[in-house]
Scaffold this motif. Structure first.
Motif, mmCIF file in Angstrom:
data_model
loop_
_atom_site.group_PDB
_atom_site.id
_atom_site.type_symbol
_atom_site.label_atom_id
_atom_site.label_comp_id
_atom_site.label_asym_id
_atom_site.label_seq_id
_atom_site.Cartn_x
_atom_site.Cartn_y
_atom_site.Cartn_z
ATOM 1 N N UNK A 242 1.023 -1.597 -0.187
ATOM 2 C CA UNK A 242 -0.458 -0.064 0.545
ATOM 3 C C UNK A 242 0.760 1.466 0.042
ATOM 4 N N UNK A 243 1.996 1.124 0.308
ATOM 5 C CA UNK A 243 2.615 2.531 0.322
ATOM 6 C C UNK A 243 3.387 2.950 -0.653
ATOM 7 N N UNK A 244 3.843 0.751 -0.980
ATOM 8 C CA UNK A 244 4.452 1.845 -2.959
ATOM 9 C C UNK A 244 3.699 1.809 -4.098
ATOM 10 N N UNK A 245 2.141 1.927 -3.090
ATOM 11 C CA UNK A 245 1.203 2.193 -4.347
ATOM 12 C C UNK A 245 0.632 3.635 -4.459
ATOM 13 N N UNK B 157 -0.331 7.500 -9.393
ATOM 14 C CA UNK B 157 -0.683 9.819 -10.954
ATOM 15 C C UNK B 157 -2.332 9.312 -10.765
ATOM 16 N N UNK B 158 -2.862 9.367 -9.905
ATOM 17 C CA UNK B 158 -3.693 9.667 -9.392
ATOM 18 C C UNK B 158 -4.194 9.798 -8.079
ATOM 19 N N UNK B 159 -5.317 11.545 -7.300
ATOM 20 C CA UNK B 159 -4.673 11.050 -6.271
ATOM 21 C C UNK B 159 -5.859 10.232 -5.689
ATOM 22 N N UNK B 160 -6.890 9.925 -5.926
ATOM 23 C CA UNK B 160 -7.744 8.965 -5.292
ATOM 24 C C UNK B 160 -7.325 7.845 -4.740
ATOM 25 N N UNK B 161 -6.784 7.144 -5.997
ATOM 26 C CA UNK B 161 -5.402 5.870 -5.370
ATOM 27 C C UNK B 161 -4.512 6.439 -4.299
ATOM 28 N N UNK B 162 -4.018 7.682 -4.778
ATOM 29 C CA UNK B 162 -2.946 7.876 -3.501
ATOM 30 C C UNK B 162 -3.443 7.366 -1.820
ATOM 31 N N UNK B 163 -4.871 8.575 -2.112
ATOM 32 C CA UNK B 163 -5.537 8.430 -0.729
ATOM 33 C C UNK B 163 -5.623 7.094 -0.380
ATOM 34 N N UNK B 164 -6.343 6.634 -0.917
ATOM 35 C CA UNK B 164 -7.068 5.037 -0.457
ATOM 36 C C UNK B 164 -6.354 4.018 0.025
ATOM 37 N N UNK B 165 -4.718 4.581 -0.991
ATOM 38 C CA UNK B 165 -3.605 3.371 -0.547
ATOM 39 C C UNK B 165 -3.311 4.019 0.693
ATOM 40 N N UNK B 166 -2.993 4.977 0.614
ATOM 41 C CA UNK B 166 -2.148 5.563 2.266
ATOM 42 C C UNK B 166 -3.386 4.742 3.162
ATOM 43 N N UNK B 167 -4.799 5.569 3.065
ATOM 44 C CA UNK B 167 -5.490 5.214 4.434
ATOM 45 C C UNK B 167 -5.288 3.205 4.306
ATOM 46 N N UNK B 168 -4.949 2.195 3.403
ATOM 47 C CA UNK B 168 -4.883 1.568 4.148
ATOM 48 C C UNK B 168 -3.801 0.332 4.920
ATOM 49 N N UNK B 169 -2.523 1.640 3.986
ATOM 50 C CA UNK B 169 -1.381 1.275 4.378
ATOM 51 C C UNK B 169 -1.393 1.932 6.644
ATOM 52 N N UNK C 1 5.283 4.176 -14.583
ATOM 53 C CA UNK C 1 5.866 3.158 -14.530
ATOM 54 C C UNK C 1 6.117 2.306 -12.154
ATOM 55 N N UNK C 2 6.245 3.920 -11.963
ATOM 56 C CA UNK C 2 6.237 3.890 -10.289
ATOM 57 C C UNK C 2 5.176 2.760 -9.497
ATOM 58 N N UNK C 3 4.314 2.900 -9.295
ATOM 59 C CA UNK C 3 2.779 2.854 -9.356
ATOM 60 C C UNK C 3 2.801 0.765 -9.473
ATOM 61 N N UNK C 4 3.630 0.594 -10.046
ATOM 62 C CA UNK C 4 4.363 -0.908 -9.799
ATOM 63 C C UNK C 4 5.661 -1.435 -9.162
ATOM 64 N N UNK C 5 6.472 0.033 -10.161
ATOM 65 C CA UNK C 5 7.762 -0.594 -9.626
ATOM 66 C C UNK C 5 8.038 -0.234 -8.227
ATOM 67 N N UNK C 6 7.167 0.998 -7.700
ATOM 68 C CA UNK C 6 7.668 1.055 -5.505
ATOM 69 C C UNK C 6 6.861 -0.484 -5.153
ATOM 70 N N UNK C 7 6.122 -0.554 -5.923
ATOM 71 C CA UNK C 7 5.765 -2.310 -4.444
ATOM 72 C C UNK C 7 6.516 -2.920 -4.706
ATOM 73 N N UNK C 8 7.027 -3.340 -5.495
ATOM 74 C CA UNK C 8 7.100 -4.605 -5.961
ATOM 75 C C UNK C 8 8.551 -5.043 -5.592
ATOM 76 N N UNK C 9 9.250 -3.471 -5.670
ATOM 77 C CA UNK C 9 10.820 -3.705 -5.103
ATOM 78 C C UNK C 9 10.626 -3.858 -3.551
ATOM 79 N N UNK C 10 9.859 -2.473 -2.904
ATOM 80 C CA UNK C 10 8.702 -3.049 -1.568
ATOM 81 C C UNK C 10 8.961 -4.395 -1.303
ATOM 82 N N UNK C 11 8.407 -5.116 -1.671
ATOM 83 C CA UNK C 11 8.114 -6.213 -1.614
ATOM 84 C C UNK C 11 9.243 -7.333 -1.406
ATOM 85 N N UNK C 12 10.090 -7.418 -1.930
ATOM 86 C CA UNK C 12 11.127 -8.049 -1.971
ATOM 87 C C UNK C 12 12.494 -7.551 -1.091
#
Length: 450
Positions: free
Chosen positions: A171-174, A179-191, A370-381
């Motif tokens: 969720x932090x990586x997402x 790029x969309x504000x709503x996705x950032x807010x939802x992901x941050x809330x989940x984290x 590409x960061x919406x995928x790259x950041x959570x992927x790198x974080x998981x590993x």
């Protein structure tokens, strides 16, 4: 139907994650493990039907490297059963399932589906864990059944902690990459919400791994954003723990114990240090190939000091009291070193760090899309590699470990994992001038001229 078709290849990967939400009986084959086996077969059939070369040369080397160390260690196993079960488990987690995920993931839409499924699983397990704490129906901890373990039960107290921690990282990586504000807010809330069950898991290793990983992700996107997000996380922790009293007393004692691992360690820390020393002693006697797969329990008593207890007590969350034997050093690197020797450490751990290096290099070269995928992927590993300092593979949540390695393999090794370039806007050309028609009035008749 057209909106579902792009996700069809990756649905079996998401299914493995979803099945980890089901309760399992101790010692039985889990639905997620069975689904991961079907996932490998699905990927094989899909590759044959597509009739194309599935892996690059680099992917074959990086993902095939662990096979060497694992196979040699299987030959040196104490029993044939240990050799077969250990070989199957290690190949499943570090080779077969990661390759299957690499083959089935097509694009970033599929990656986002799997990453969000990890967040959803964490929310589900976390909700069960919070209920266990509030109703005193969790695993036993300091004489009370308050430890949040989700559906994994007291025999796998690290299961829910690992799932929820990975959910926080995803969720932090997402949130940082969307790029969309709503996705950032939802992901941050989940984290932020997931910090509650993570705290109630009372898992010091999961806390440390999550803090290190999320801090690294924040630094990757900028020091200023890292400072802001860190302040929000600290404020949320103060409100949840201090304001509402979420596990305040037990949590404070658990946090304090992190700094007392040398001065006044509890028995769990003493057991861990003793098993670490035993693993190193096994490696000194068998430096090249180790004692063989699943050989640590057989050699443990001959190398451990008298400070080691006979096991850990487990109880609660619907299970009766039982004594859980200590079958591993709770450190994946030392487990590999003791059972597979230097050969295993170089081939298996070398494959992990090769994935991490290539994933971070591609992250640095990638653009913002590409960061919406790259950041959570790198974080998981990164979380897995840090957590391996305090834990190892084992239990139902290991299937999620294999999925994380597979997602990183896609980002680091796949041909089509590079960011899709954003097309440049078409040059604006001025419209062609519309020809002006000049109408010539007909001459008026002689009578109208007057």
């Amino acid at each position: 139907m057209s909106t579902v078709l792009p996700f069809l290849p990756v649905l079996p990967v998401a299914a493995v994650v979803v099945l980890l939400g089901l309760p399992v009986a101790p010692g039985s084959t889990t639905p997620a493990d069975a689904a991961s086996g079907l996932l490998v077969l699905w990927a094989l059939a899909d590759t044959l039907l597509r009739a194309r070369r599935p892996l690059t040369r680099t992917a074959v080397i990086v993902l095939g490297l662990p096979v060497l160390g694992i196979a040699v260690a299987a030959v040196g196993a104490v029993t044939t059963e240990d050799a077969l079960t250990g070989l199957a488990r290690h190949l499943q987690v570090f080779v077969l399932v990661p390759v299957a995920v690499l083959l089935l993931v097509r694009d970033r839409r599929g990656v986002r589906l799997v990453v969000w499924s990890v967040v959803g699983l964490a929310l589900w397990q976390g909700a069960i864990g919070v209920k266990q704490y509030l109703t005193a129906t969790g695993a036993s901890f300091q004489g009370a059944n308050i430890r949040a373990v989700g559906t994994f039960g007291p025999s796998d107290v690290m299961g829910m902690a690992s799932v929820v921690a990975l959910g926080v990282v995803a969720a932090t990586g997402l949130a940082l990459g969307a790029r969309q504000r709503r996705q950032r807010v939802v992901a941050a809330g989940c984290a932020l919400v997931l910090l509650v069950p993570l705290a109630l898991s009372f898992s010091r290793g999961a806390w440390i791994s999550t803090a290190v990983t999320c801090g690294t992700l924040l630094l990757l996107v900028g020091v200023r954003r890292a400072a802001k997000a860190g302040a929000v996380a600290v404020a949320a922790s103060v409100v949840l723990v201090g304001g509402f009293g979420v596990g305040a007393t037990a949590l404070q004692e658990r946090l304090t114990s992190i700094t007392q691992v040398t001065d006044a360690p509890d028995q769990s820390v003493v057991d861990r240090y003793t098993m670490w020393a035993a693993a190193l002693d096994m490696w000194r006697e068998h430096p090249l190939t180790g004692v063989g797969l699943k050989g640590f329990p057989a050699y443990r008593d001959g190398h451990a000091s008298f400070a080691l207890s006979s096991g850990s007590d487990t109880e609660g969350a619907g299970q009766a009291y039982r004594r859980q034997p200590l079958l591993s050093p709770h450190n994946m690197y030392l487990l590999v070193l003791s059972e597979q020797g230097l050969l295993g450490l170089v081939t298996v751990a070398g494959s992990w760090f090769a994935l991490l290096v290539r994933a971070l290099r591609r992250l640095r070269r990638s653009g913002t899309p590409a960061r919406d995928c790259a950041l959570p992927i790198c974080g998981l590993l990164m979380w897995q590699l840090v957590n391996f300092l305090y834990g190892d593979i084992g239990g139902p949540s290991t299937a999620l470990t294999a999925i994380c390695f597979g997602l990183t393999a896609w980002w680091a090794l796949a041909r089509d994992a590079s960011p899709v370039p954003i097309p440049a806007p078409a040059p604006v050309t001025a419209p062609a001038p519309t020809p002006t028609t000049v109408s010539v009035a007909a001459p008026l008749p002689e009578s109208d001229r007057r």
